[in-house]
Design an enzyme around this catalytic site. Structure first.
Site, PDB file in Angstrom:
ATOM      1  N   HIS A   1       0.967  -1.169   0.120  1.00  0.00           N
ATOM      2  CA  HIS A   1      -0.098  -0.014  -0.087  1.00  0.00           C
ATOM      3  C   HIS A   1       0.904   1.239  -0.008  1.00  0.00           C
ATOM      4  CE1 HIS A   1      -2.897   3.037   1.330  1.00  0.00           C
ATOM      5  NE2 HIS A   1      -2.082   3.229   2.425  1.00  0.00           N
TER       6      HIS A   1
ATOM      7  N   ASP B   1       6.720  21.540 -26.338  1.00  0.00           N
ATOM      8  CA  ASP B   1       6.673  20.291 -25.743  1.00  0.00           C
ATOM      9  C   ASP B   1       7.783  20.143 -24.755  1.00  0.00           C
ATOM     10  OD1 ASP B   1       6.642  17.511 -25.311  1.00  0.00           O
ATOM     11  OD2 ASP B   1       5.840  17.259 -27.439  1.00  0.00           O
TER      12      ASP B   1
ATOM     13  N   TRP C   1       7.374  -0.309   3.860  1.00  0.00           N
ATOM     14  CA  TRP C   1       8.092   0.488   2.653  1.00  0.00           C
ATOM     15  C   TRP C   1       9.291   0.739   2.745  1.00  0.00           C
ATOM     16  CZ3 TRP C   1       9.490   5.357   0.830  1.00  0.00           C
ATOM     17  CH2 TRP C   1       9.366   6.548   2.053  1.00  0.00           C
TER      18      TRP C   1
ATOM     19  N   SER D   1      12.727   5.693 -13.730  1.00  0.00           N
ATOM     20  CA  SER D   1      11.352   6.442 -14.251  1.00  0.00           C
ATOM     21  C   SER D   1      11.418   8.106 -13.731  1.00  0.00           C
ATOM     22  CB  SER D   1      10.258   5.745 -13.982  1.00  0.00           C
ATOM     23  OG  SER D   1       9.008   6.741 -14.230  1.00  0.00           O
ATOM     24  N   SER D   2      11.528   8.149 -12.399  1.00  0.00           N
ATOM     25  CA  SER D   2      11.582   9.308 -11.852  1.00  0.00           C
ATOM     26  C   SER D   2      12.698  10.315 -12.154  1.00  0.00           C
ATOM     27  CB  SER D   2      11.539   9.172 -10.294  1.00  0.00           C
ATOM     28  OG  SER D   2      10.695   8.634  -9.814  1.00  0.00           O
TER      29      SER D   2
ATOM     30  N   HIS E   1      13.690  11.590   3.663  1.00  0.00           N
ATOM     31  CA  HIS E   1      13.085  12.971   3.941  1.00  0.00           C
ATOM     32  C   HIS E   1      12.833  13.750   2.754  1.00  0.00           C
ATOM     33  CE1 HIS E   1      10.799  15.042   6.744  1.00  0.00           C
ATOM     34  NE2 HIS E   1      11.332  16.222   6.277  1.00  0.00           N
TER      35      HIS E   1
ATOM     36  N   GLU F   1      12.433  12.919  -0.050  1.00  0.00           N
ATOM     37  CA  GLU F   1      11.303  11.974  -0.792  1.00  0.00           C
ATOM     38  C   GLU F   1       9.845  12.961  -0.147  1.00  0.00           C
ATOM     39  OE1 GLU F   1      10.750  10.323  -3.266  1.00  0.00           O
ATOM     40  OE2 GLU F   1       8.673   9.622  -2.851  1.00  0.00           O
TER      41      GLU F   1
ATOM     42  N   TYR G   1       9.245  15.565   0.677  1.00  0.00           N
ATOM     43  CA  TYR G   1       9.100  17.149   0.190  1.00  0.00           C
ATOM     44  C   TYR G   1       8.814  16.804  -1.464  1.00  0.00           C
ATOM     45  CZ  TYR G   1       9.897  18.786   4.657  1.00  0.00           C
ATOM     46  OH  TYR G   1       9.946  18.947   5.964  1.00  0.00           O
TER      47      TYR G   1
ATOM     48  N   SER H   1      -0.670  27.457  -4.872  1.00  0.00           N
ATOM     49  CA  SER H   1      -0.691  28.669  -5.437  1.00  0.00           C
ATOM     50  C   SER H   1      -0.988  29.088  -6.759  1.00  0.00           C
ATOM     51  CB  SER H   1       1.010  28.883  -5.379  1.00  0.00           C
ATOM     52  OG  SER H   1       1.535  28.766  -4.100  1.00  0.00           O
TER      53      SER H   1
ATOM     54  N   HIS I   1      15.457  12.518  12.166  1.00  0.00           N
ATOM     55  CA  HIS I   1      14.468  12.669  12.943  1.00  0.00           C
ATOM     56  C   HIS I   1      13.474  11.525  12.883  1.00  0.00           C
ATOM     57  CE1 HIS I   1      12.021  15.391   9.845  1.00  0.00           C
ATOM     58  NE2 HIS I   1      12.039  14.140   9.758  1.00  0.00           N
ATOM     59  N   HIS I   2      13.764  10.777  12.063  1.00  0.00           N
ATOM     60  CA  HIS I   2      13.067   9.396  11.549  1.00  0.00           C
ATOM     61  C   HIS I   2      13.423   8.224  12.627  1.00  0.00           C
ATOM     62  CE1 HIS I   2      10.642  10.588   8.208  1.00  0.00           C
ATOM     63  NE2 HIS I   2      11.604  11.425   7.759  1.00  0.00           N
TER      64      HIS I   2
ATOM     65  N   THR J   1       7.723  27.103   5.786  1.00  0.00           N
ATOM     66  CA  THR J   1       6.283  26.483   5.548  1.00  0.00           C
ATOM     67  C   THR J   1       5.230  27.430   6.174  1.00  0.00           C
ATOM     68  OG1 THR J   1       7.246  24.270   6.003  1.00  0.00           O
ATOM     69  CG2 THR J   1       4.850  24.194   5.774  1.00  0.00           C
TER      70      THR J   1
ATOM     71  N   LYS K   1       4.330  29.989   3.607  1.00  0.00           N
ATOM     72  CA  LYS K   1       3.763  29.664   2.557  1.00  0.00           C
ATOM     73  C   LYS K   1       2.165  29.978   3.022  1.00  0.00           C
ATOM     74  CE  LYS K   1       6.404  27.162  -0.428  1.00  0.00           C
ATOM     75  NZ  LYS K   1       5.765  27.523  -1.558  1.00  0.00           N
TER      76      LYS K   1
ATOM     77  N   ARG L   1       1.919   0.941  15.089  1.00  0.00           N
ATOM     78  CA  ARG L   1       1.453   0.866  13.804  1.00  0.00           C
ATOM     79  C   ARG L   1       1.986  -0.519  13.119  1.00  0.00           C
ATOM     80  NH1 ARG L   1       5.868   4.420  10.840  1.00  0.00           N
ATOM     81  NH2 ARG L   1       4.845   3.618   8.902  1.00  0.00           N
TER      82      ARG L   1
END
Lengths: 189, 529
Positions: free
Chosen positions: B79, B108, B144, B172-173, B256, B258, B260, B271, B305-306, B331, B334, B453
């Site tokens: 998932h 293009d 994951w 791909s990314s 991390h 990722e 963002y 925006s 921090h993870h 943040t 924004k 979890r």
């Protein structure tokens, strides 16, 4: 348009180089992490090489409690424990602690002990003159052994560390080491 | 532009559009590829959603009812992977493909053939990943994040499937990111300076740089997992002199930035939408640009921090705690800019605006729980509980996914040429926004009370809160079928025809071309004021 193409391909090349560089950086993190851990004591690792005992002044005003912990990783049924749970030691003084290991299985095995110190900061001040963890430890079926570990604590150890724990996790490395024995045999042939 | 001109325009381009399946397989057209990405993302959203339904059904009651724990773990793992790499990221790449060339006045993307490749390898990646669920021993079940030694010693062959699929997703990314950077830096219409670019283009440019910086690191990390599992290396194996904690450092060095990558394009979308429906210019454009760049730079300094509970020295914990909290500043810039944009604006509440407003409010809630998690001593309580699950679902579902929904409603008329069914879309919005809060808000309480979890069973004291959560989950899942219905109606050309600019306050070059956008746009660059 051709100028556009040229600009594009220059930029693409640079970006691909960046990608390759970052891929390499991912692998470079492995030795960087090792160096970082060694310098800072991060993660509680201890040196894999024997320290030579230099005659330092023994600081008798302080006593550090060093606790020992042993445990087995998954899949190794050895008996493995320290002869004492804890020693009290003055910084600068050397001590020998014996660890007892027994192989209760029907087969010859090889084990490797991996040390770890908590709190991690203390690992910088723990000097092992001799340790069974420096080498792989073979034990024939049913045999037992006494494995010595000689160490001293650096007198520079900060005042706030009064106790630390040295733990050993024992791993079964029979498969890997028998492979390397075979390799050695091949080489000698 | 008169309708007669429109008609000839359309006919003139009709010949260029190949027909049949070949059009989609061999296309190098940014709009076609954008469409492919968006459909792929929608399919993956439902695949990943179906797995979430399995998870919520199992957790409806304490005890084991429906699935085996091992299968439950596969569901949580896949998932996560499907939603991150299959739904959210391809949706953003699809939006980038469709909108960036039109927003900067380019004909293009810069590298159209690579663009085709970067899309068409994705289905293969997900065939490998989803196919592994049917293999002997099942699919990846280690979360994951694929922490070693769980993935290297207990994962079985699912680790190999996981690694190869992640490699392909990464390639791909990276190709998509290179394409965006080259397009934005080299293909802007004359006069379109960097500081005149729409925020969506800016946020995507910065995201693309994050992608090429960290996706290769992930590729390296999973390659090490592969060699540890199959080729006898000991990167993460303590017995051989490696260190399992190092995997977490390398992984989160990718992980991390990722997160963002999955939120910066959202900032760009919001925006664009808020000024359109507030009928005011975006407040503080340049501060928005700098805030985005600041968030991207800081994202490289906060990974640990993870991992507060891995036994780091206090100094390191403080460093990562403060760096993490500093991110709240850009943040906050924004969030306040969006609020200031709405201040004294002539607001109307069309569906894109509703989703954008929900984004601002609910993403902020997710940001606040993120700040709570950043507090090191508190994190020891929250770590690996449902509080974390609540946090990242607020920022990813009501954040990233809501912004994608907002973008879809905002640009659907431009893509399809037809206005979406406004009534249905509002039904979709209200069902989603209510059910998503029933789904994720109670998770905060479950987490604070200590529910871990990634478990298929739990203590009976958590039964009520899980039942509510599951009901919210089923409702949210079903609500998305309404969205599917709306999109299919538009794609089938049912409903009102849309004007070239259906939103009164919208700005940007994309609204200067007819709806649906012709197959080729801006072969001659537009004039930038």
């Amino acid at each position: 348009m051709s100028e556009q193409h040229q600009n594009n391909s220059i930029l693409v090349k640079r970006l691909l180089l960046t990608v390759a560089g970052m891929f390499a950086f991912g692998f470079a993190l492995v030795p960087l992490y090792d160096v970082f851990c060694e310098v800072t004591g991060f993660n509680g690792r201890t040196s894999n090489e024997a320290a030579t005992y230099e005659m330092v002044e023994i600081d008798e005003s302080r006593t550090i409690r060093v606790q020992f912990l042993t445990r087995n990783a998954k899949g190794i049924p050895w008996k493995f424990e320290s002869s004492v749970k804890e020693v009290r030691i003055h910084p600068g003084e050397t001590k020998v602690v014996n660890f007892l290991a027994a192989n209760p299985t029907q087969s010859d095995m090889v084990a490797q002990a991996i040390p770890s110190v908590a709190p991690a900061e203390a690992s910088l001040y723990l000097n092992k003159v001799e340790c069974f963890c420096f080498n792989q430890q073979p034990l024939t079926a049913g045999a037992n052994t006494k494995m010595p570990m000689q160490f001293y604590v650096d007198p520079d150890i900060p005042d706030h560390i009064t106790t630390f724990t040295l733990s050993y996790t024992l791993y079964d490395v029979t498969a890997q080491s028998s492979q390397s024995f075979k390799d050695e045999q091949k080489e000698t042939e | 532009m008169s309708t007669a001109v429109d008609a000839t325009h359309h006919d003139a381009h009709h010949d260029h559009k190949p027909s049949g399946i070949g059009r989609w397989l061999f296309t190098t057209n940014h709009k076609d590829i954008g469409t492919l990405y968006l459909w792929f993302s929608l399919i993956m959203f439902f695949v990943g959603g179906a797995m979430a339904m399995v998870i919520r059904a199992e957790l409806f009651q304490p005890g084991l009812q429906l699935v085996e724990p091992h299968f439950f773990n596969q569901m949580t793992t896949v998932h996560g992977l499907v939603m991150i790499f299959g739904a959210v990221m391809p949706a953003f790449v699809g939006l980038a493909n469709w909108m960036i060339p039109m927003m900067i006045g380019a004909p293009d993307m810069a590298l159209p053939r690579m663009n085709n490749w970067s899309f068409w390898i994705l289905p293969f990646a997900f065939c490998i990943l989803l196919g592994s669920l049917f293999s002997a021993g099942g699919g990846p079940a280690f979360g994951w994040t694929a922490y070693a030694p769980l993935s290297t010693q207990y994962g079985g062959d699912s680790t190999a499937y996981f690694v190869f699929s992640v490699h392909i997703m990464g390639i791909s990314s990276i190709m998509g990111a290179i394409n965006v950077i080259v397009t934005v830096l080299n293909m802007r219409a004359p006069g379109m300076t960097l500081m005149k670019m729409p925020m969506f283009v800016w946020t995507w440019l910065i995201t693309a740089f994050l992608l090429i910086a960290v996706m290769p690191v992930l590729a390296g990390a999973v390659t090490m997992l592969l060699t540890d599992t199959y080729f006898g290396t000991s990167f993460f194996d303590a017995a051989g002199g490696g260190d399992p904690v190092m995997y977490q450092h390398i992984f989160w060095f990718f992980g991390h930035p990722e997160v963002y990558i999955m939120i910066l394009p959202s900032f760009g979308i919001v925006s664009a939408i808020i000024p359109a429906f507030a009928r005011k210019k975006l407040f503080g454009y340049s501060s928005m640009v700098y805030a985005t760049a600041a968030i991207a730079l800081l994202s490289f300094l906060v990974w640990a921090h993870h991992m507060f509970t891995t036994g780091m020295p206090v100094f390191a914990e403080l460093f990562f705690m403060y760096c993490t909290m500093i991110i709240a500043v850009p943040t906050g810039v924004k969030i306040f800019n969006w609020v200031a944009t709405m201040w004294r604006g002539s607001l109307t509440f069309e569906t894109p605006m509703l989703f954008a407003l929900a984004f601002v409010i609910l993403f902020t809630i997710g940001g606040f729980s993120g700040l709570m998690l950043a507090i090191t001593p508190a994190d020891f309580q929250y770590h690996d509980t449902y509080f974390v699950v609540a946090h990242f679902h607020y920022v990813l579902v009501t954040g990233a996914v809501f912004s994608i929904m907002a973008a879809a409603y905002y640009w659907l008329p431009k893509w399809s040429g037809y206005m979406y069914d406004t009534t249905l879309s509002k039904v979709h919005f209200w069902l989603s926004v209510i059910s998503v809060n029933i789904l994720f808000f109670p998770m905060h309480f479950a987490g604070l009370a200590g529910m871990p979890r990634r478990i298929p069973d739990y203590a009976t004291q958590f039964a009520d809160v899980n039942q509510i959560t599951s009901i919210g989950g089923f409702a949210f899942g079903l609500s998305q079928l309404v969205f599917l219905w709306v999109v299919i109606k538009c794609a089938q050309k049912k409903g009102e025809k849309a004007d070239s600019k259906p939103w009164e306050g919208a700005e940007g070059f994309e609204w200067s071309v007819p709806s649906p956008a012709p197959y080729h746009t801006f072969e001659k660059p537009p004039k930038v004021e």
